[in-house]
Design a protein around this motif. Structure first.
Motif, PDB file in Angstrom:
ATOM      1  N   ASP A 126      32.056 -42.979 -28.110  1.00  0.00           N
ATOM      2  CA  ASP A 126      33.506 -42.771 -28.193  1.00  0.00           C
ATOM      3  C   ASP A 126      33.821 -41.691 -29.241  1.00  0.00           C
ATOM      4  OD1 ASP A 126      33.367 -43.902 -30.735  1.00  0.00           O
ATOM      5  OD2 ASP A 126      34.306 -45.799 -30.173  1.00  0.00           O
ATOM      6  N   ALA A 127      35.096 -41.544 -29.558  1.00  0.00           N
ATOM      7  CA  ALA A 127      35.511 -40.488 -30.484  1.00  0.00           C
ATOM      8  C   ALA A 127      34.904 -40.668 -31.876  1.00  0.00           C
ATOM      9  CB  ALA A 127      37.031 -40.461 -30.570  1.00  0.00           C
ATOM     10  N   ASN A 128      34.541 -41.907 -32.225  1.00  0.00           N
ATOM     11  CA  ASN A 128      33.887 -42.166 -33.519  1.00  0.00           C
ATOM     12  C   ASN A 128      32.373 -42.136 -33.407  1.00  0.00           C
ATOM     13  OD1 ASN A 128      36.293 -42.597 -34.970  1.00  0.00           O
ATOM     14  ND2 ASN A 128      36.433 -44.676 -34.139  1.00  0.00           N
ATOM     15  N   LYS A 129      31.861 -41.662 -32.286  1.00  0.00           N
ATOM     16  CA  LYS A 129      30.422 -41.566 -32.037  1.00  0.00           C
ATOM     17  C   LYS A 129      29.749 -42.932 -31.914  1.00  0.00           C
ATOM     18  CE  LYS A 129      29.955 -37.127 -34.363  1.00  0.00           C
ATOM     19  NZ  LYS A 129      29.245 -36.398 -35.413  1.00  0.00           N
ATOM     20  N   LEU A 130      30.561 -43.936 -31.615  1.00  0.00           N
ATOM     21  CA  LEU A 130      30.030 -45.280 -31.419  1.00  0.00           C
ATOM     22  C   LEU A 130      29.738 -45.467 -29.927  1.00  0.00           C
ATOM     23  CD1 LEU A 130      29.689 -48.120 -32.900  1.00  0.00           C
ATOM     24  CD2 LEU A 130      31.901 -48.676 -31.858  1.00  0.00           C
ATOM     25  N   PRO A 131      28.555 -46.012 -29.574  1.00  0.00           N
ATOM     26  CA  PRO A 131      28.282 -46.239 -28.150  1.00  0.00           C
ATOM     27  C   PRO A 131      29.325 -47.162 -27.517  1.00  0.00           C
ATOM     28  CG  PRO A 131      26.249 -46.380 -29.394  1.00  0.00           C
ATOM     29  CD  PRO A 131      27.376 -46.286 -30.411  1.00  0.00           C
ATOM     30  N   THR A 132      29.681 -46.821 -26.266  1.00  0.00           N
ATOM     31  CA  THR A 132      30.642 -47.666 -25.544  1.00  0.00           C
ATOM     32  C   THR A 132      29.915 -48.796 -24.824  1.00  0.00           C
ATOM     33  OG1 THR A 132      30.388 -46.356 -23.528  1.00  0.00           O
ATOM     34  CG2 THR A 132      32.132 -45.680 -25.054  1.00  0.00           C
ATOM     35  N   GLY A 133      28.593 -48.670 -24.665  1.00  0.00           N
ATOM     36  CA  GLY A 133      27.830 -49.657 -23.903  1.00  0.00           C
ATOM     37  C   GLY A 133      27.395 -49.132 -22.553  1.00  0.00           C
ATOM     38  N   LYS A 134      28.033 -48.025 -22.124  1.00  0.00           N
ATOM     39  CA  LYS A 134      27.695 -47.435 -20.816  1.00  0.00           C
ATOM     40  C   LYS A 134      26.566 -46.426 -20.977  1.00  0.00           C
ATOM     41  CE  LYS A 134      31.776 -46.330 -18.208  1.00  0.00           C
ATOM     42  NZ  LYS A 134      32.521 -45.133 -17.897  1.00  0.00           N
ATOM     43  N   PHE A 135      25.718 -46.351 -19.929  1.00  0.00           N
ATOM     44  CA  PHE A 135      24.730 -45.271 -19.886  1.00  0.00           C
ATOM     45  C   PHE A 135      25.189 -44.234 -18.867  1.00  0.00           C
ATOM     46  CE2 PHE A 135      22.076 -48.845 -21.407  1.00  0.00           C
ATOM     47  CZ  PHE A 135      21.633 -48.261 -22.577  1.00  0.00           C
ATOM     48  N   LEU A 136      24.980 -42.969 -19.182  1.00  0.00           N
ATOM     49  CA  LEU A 136      25.342 -41.888 -18.258  1.00  0.00           C
ATOM     50  C   LEU A 136      24.074 -41.173 -17.831  1.00  0.00           C
ATOM     51  CD1 LEU A 136      28.248 -40.241 -20.338  1.00  0.00           C
ATOM     52  CD2 LEU A 136      28.449 -42.021 -18.570  1.00  0.00           C
ATOM     53  N   SER A 137      23.983 -40.882 -16.561  1.00  0.00           N
ATOM     54  CA  SER A 137      22.825 -40.139 -16.062  1.00  0.00           C
ATOM     55  C   SER A 137      22.879 -38.711 -16.609  1.00  0.00           C
ATOM     56  CB  SER A 137      22.870 -40.117 -14.540  1.00  0.00           C
ATOM     57  OG  SER A 137      22.008 -39.096 -14.081  1.00  0.00           O
ATOM     58  N   VAL A 138      21.726 -38.172 -16.990  1.00  0.00           N
ATOM     59  CA  VAL A 138      21.707 -36.795 -17.519  1.00  0.00           C
ATOM     60  C   VAL A 138      21.741 -35.754 -16.402  1.00  0.00           C
ATOM     61  CG1 VAL A 138      20.462 -37.450 -19.629  1.00  0.00           C
ATOM     62  CG2 VAL A 138      19.167 -36.653 -17.619  1.00  0.00           C
ATOM     63  N   ALA A 139      21.529 -36.201 -15.169  1.00  0.00           N
ATOM     64  CA  ALA A 139      21.457 -35.255 -14.045  1.00  0.00           C
ATOM     65  C   ALA A 139      22.715 -34.402 -13.990  1.00  0.00           C
ATOM     66  CB  ALA A 139      21.275 -36.012 -12.730  1.00  0.00           C
ATOM     67  N   ASP A 140      22.537 -33.104 -13.827  1.00  0.00           N
ATOM     68  CA  ASP A 140      23.641 -32.138 -13.762  1.00  0.00           C
ATOM     69  C   ASP A 140      24.506 -32.110 -15.019  1.00  0.00           C
ATOM     70  OD1 ASP A 140      22.862 -31.491 -11.156  1.00  0.00           O
ATOM     71  OD2 ASP A 140      23.940 -33.242 -10.379  1.00  0.00           O
ATOM     72  N   MET A 141      23.943 -32.540 -16.130  1.00  0.00           N
ATOM     73  CA  MET A 141      24.685 -32.455 -17.391  1.00  0.00           C
ATOM     74  C   MET A 141      23.832 -31.627 -18.355  1.00  0.00           C
ATOM     75  SD  MET A 141      26.963 -35.590 -18.081  1.00  0.00           S
ATOM     76  CE  MET A 141      25.984 -36.755 -18.960  1.00  0.00           C
ATOM     77  N   PRO A 142      24.478 -31.107 -19.430  1.00  0.00           N
ATOM     78  CA  PRO A 142      23.687 -30.320 -20.400  1.00  0.00           C
ATOM     79  C   PRO A 142      22.667 -31.176 -21.160  1.00  0.00           C
ATOM     80  CG  PRO A 142      26.066 -30.054 -20.759  1.00  0.00           C
ATOM     81  CD  PRO A 142      25.909 -31.123 -19.735  1.00  0.00           C
ATOM     82  N   TYR A 143      22.644 -32.485 -20.889  1.00  0.00           N
ATOM     83  CA  TYR A 143      21.708 -33.392 -21.573  1.00  0.00           C
ATOM     84  C   TYR A 143      20.410 -33.578 -20.799  1.00  0.00           C
ATOM     85  CZ  TYR A 143      26.134 -34.689 -23.768  1.00  0.00           C
ATOM     86  OH  TYR A 143      27.340 -34.653 -24.417  1.00  0.00           O
ATOM     87  N   ASP A 144      20.237 -32.809 -19.721  1.00  0.00           N
ATOM     88  CA  ASP A 144      19.044 -33.008 -18.892  1.00  0.00           C
ATOM     89  C   ASP A 144      17.868 -32.200 -19.459  1.00  0.00           C
ATOM     90  OD1 ASP A 144      17.161 -33.488 -17.032  1.00  0.00           O
ATOM     91  OD2 ASP A 144      18.392 -32.970 -15.298  1.00  0.00           O
ATOM     92  N   PHE A 145      17.058 -32.889 -20.238  1.00  0.00           N
ATOM     93  CA  PHE A 145      15.890 -32.244 -20.850  1.00  0.00           C
ATOM     94  C   PHE A 145      14.598 -32.813 -20.269  1.00  0.00           C
ATOM     95  CE2 PHE A 145      19.144 -32.113 -24.351  1.00  0.00           C
ATOM     96  CZ  PHE A 145      19.382 -30.739 -24.285  1.00  0.00           C
ATOM     97  N   ARG A 146      14.683 -33.359 -19.045  1.00  0.00           N
ATOM     98  CA  ARG A 146      13.481 -33.966 -18.464  1.00  0.00           C
ATOM     99  C   ARG A 146      12.405 -32.922 -18.189  1.00  0.00           C
ATOM    100  NH1 ARG A 146      16.602 -37.504 -14.114  1.00  0.00           N
ATOM    101  NH2 ARG A 146      17.703 -35.505 -14.024  1.00  0.00           N
ATOM    102  N   GLN A 147      12.865 -31.687 -17.937  1.00  0.00           N
ATOM    103  CA  GLN A 147      11.946 -30.543 -17.919  1.00  0.00           C
ATOM    104  C   GLN A 147      12.301 -29.728 -19.159  1.00  0.00           C
ATOM    105  OE1 GLN A 147       9.553 -30.271 -15.698  1.00  0.00           O
ATOM    106  NE2 GLN A 147      10.313 -32.159 -14.761  1.00  0.00           N
ATOM    107  N   PRO A 148      11.330 -28.985 -19.722  1.00  0.00           N
ATOM    108  CA  PRO A 148      11.646 -28.222 -20.935  1.00  0.00           C
ATOM    109  C   PRO A 148      12.838 -27.286 -20.716  1.00  0.00           C
ATOM    110  CG  PRO A 148       9.289 -28.128 -20.427  1.00  0.00           C
ATOM    111  CD  PRO A 148       9.941 -28.832 -19.283  1.00  0.00           C
ATOM    112  N   GLN A 149      13.762 -27.300 -21.661  1.00  0.00           N
ATOM    113  CA  GLN A 149      14.974 -26.485 -21.565  1.00  0.00           C
ATOM    114  C   GLN A 149      15.170 -25.709 -22.853  1.00  0.00           C
ATOM    115  OE1 GLN A 149      16.985 -26.232 -18.989  1.00  0.00           O
ATOM    116  NE2 GLN A 149      15.986 -27.875 -17.813  1.00  0.00           N
ATOM    117  N   ASN A 150      15.804 -24.562 -22.710  1.00  0.00           N
ATOM    118  CA  ASN A 150      16.210 -23.800 -23.884  1.00  0.00           C
ATOM    119  C   ASN A 150      17.360 -24.560 -24.552  1.00  0.00           C
ATOM    120  OD1 ASN A 150      18.396 -21.638 -24.846  1.00  0.00           O
ATOM    121  ND2 ASN A 150      16.349 -20.881 -25.254  1.00  0.00           N
ATOM    122  N   LEU A 151      17.191 -24.861 -25.825  1.00  0.00           N
ATOM    123  CA  LEU A 151      18.176 -25.678 -26.534  1.00  0.00           C
ATOM    124  C   LEU A 151      19.518 -24.945 -26.648  1.00  0.00           C
ATOM    125  CD1 LEU A 151      18.625 -28.317 -28.143  1.00  0.00           C
ATOM    126  CD2 LEU A 151      17.677 -27.150 -30.135  1.00  0.00           C
ATOM    127  N   GLY A 152      19.464 -23.647 -26.957  1.00  0.00           N
ATOM    128  CA  GLY A 152      20.693 -22.860 -27.133  1.00  0.00           C
ATOM    129  C   GLY A 152      21.563 -22.852 -25.883  1.00  0.00           C
TER     130      GLY A 152
END
Ligand code: FUC
Length: 335
Positions: A201-227
């Motif tokens: 949430d806005a305070n960086k506290l987990p809401t309890g939900k998990f979100l799939s990384v697919a099609d998001m900038p969080y998908d690092f399952r293959q090596p990715q450029n961090l920048g």
């Protein structure tokens, strides 16, 4: 291999050096990793963490540079657990074990030095009295730092308590594989074996939900450029990645700096990494004695059980009881 001890003001720094030009410096102040020195592709040795050259700087800068964070890393909702009022230091929540001085800014005792044919190490201990930062139970925490001849640096935390309480430590190392904070981390390549992140949430506290990384900038399952990923995240990363179950032989996270040729692989028995990209973290102070703190100068990789675990049944257990001591272990393989 050798262990060298030096007094820096009131702190003792232990330098563990193996026969392959790799060394780590541990301070008994906060059980802190002050430096990890490794060679680049040309053999040039430099520090791959952000830290300070003077121990008094660790008193001034409270952003957990290399520190052990405990009793509980990350945030805990409403700073409360089973009727115990914990320190509120990330309003309205509790964060990183509570108000300063916390375990990250306290002297730990030297328990022993380890020296065998294949490894060198140091064991520090801190006994947190019942009630400290609001937590019940007298919790003894031993931190074991071991470097071996295969360039593996392992940190193990052992917890023992007098009463049921919470225990979820981490080591808050900011990595920068360019060496001596030579460049920002944007051109690092990162891989994380995580199909999901914990939504916050806005305070960086987990809401309890998990979100799939697919099609998001969080998908690092293959090596990715961090920048590239960070360019799509205006606030950068301060994100809990839930690790996929896997064989213990594979690292759950790999980081590489193509320019220096340095690599880091991390194995942990915790179920997440909170990855914090230091986006927007600027300061009028020097890290490593050379570089002014700037946005994305370091990447904190915080191995821990998912934050706010006591409030979410599927986040894992961080409750420690007198009958069941707990062990958290993370290994960093260098190059
Ligand atoms: C908070 C955490 C980050 C990091 C920083 C020092 O912002 O959310 O992960 O530990 O403190």
């Amino acid at each position: 291999m050798e262990i060298n001890q030096q007094i820096h003001n009131q702190a003792t720094w232990f330098t563990l050096t193996n026969d392959h030009n790799v060394s780590v410096i541990i301070s008994d102040f906060g059980a802190t990793v002050v430096a990890i020195n490794t060679p680049d592709k040309n053999g040039h040795v430099a520090n791959i963490t952000l830290g300070f050259m003077h121990s008094h700087s660790y008193l001034q800068h409270h952003d957990y540079f290399g520190a052990t964070v405990a009793r509980v890393a990350g945030r805990l909702a409403n700073a409360s657990w089973q009727g115990h009022q914990l320190d509120i230091n990330s309003t309205p929540n509790h964060m990183h074990g509570g108000e300063h001085p916390s375990l990250s800014y306290t002297h730990w005792n030297l328990i022993k030095l380890i020296k065998t044919d294949s490894q060198i190490g140091v064991v520090l201990r801190y006994i947190s009295p019942a009630g400290e930062n609001g937590y019940p139970g007298r919790l003894s925490i031993s931190a074991m730092f071991v470097l071996d001849q295969k360039n593996k640096f392992t940190i193990t935390y052992f917890g023992n308590t007098s009463e049921t309480t919470l225990f979820n430590p981490t080591t808050h190392i900011y990595f920068n594989l360019s060496g001596n904070a030579h460049a920002v981390v944007d051109n690092h390549e990162i891989r994380i074996n995580a199909d999901t992140i914990a939504e916050t949430d806005a305070n960086k506290l987990p809401t309890g939900k998990f979100l799939s990384v697919a099609d998001m900038p969080y998908d690092f399952r293959q090596p990715q450029n961090l920048g590239l990923a960070l360019s799509k995240l205006p606030n950068g990363l301060d994100t809990p990645f839930k690790l996929n179950p896997q064989s213990s032989l594979q690292p759950q996270l790999s980081l590489k700096d193509p320019e220096s040729g340095r690599k880091l692989r991390i194995h942990t028995n915790a179920n997440s990494f909170v990855v914090f990209s230091t986006t927007g973290f600027e300061g009028d102070f020097l890290v490593d004695g050379t570089r002014k703190m700037t946005s994305q100068l370091g990447l904190a990789i915080e191995p821990q059980m998912l934050p706010d675990a006591p409030n979410h049944p599927n986040f894992g257990n961080i409750v420690i009881t007198p009958d069941n001591p707990m062990i958290y272990q993370t290994a960093y393989t260098l190059n």
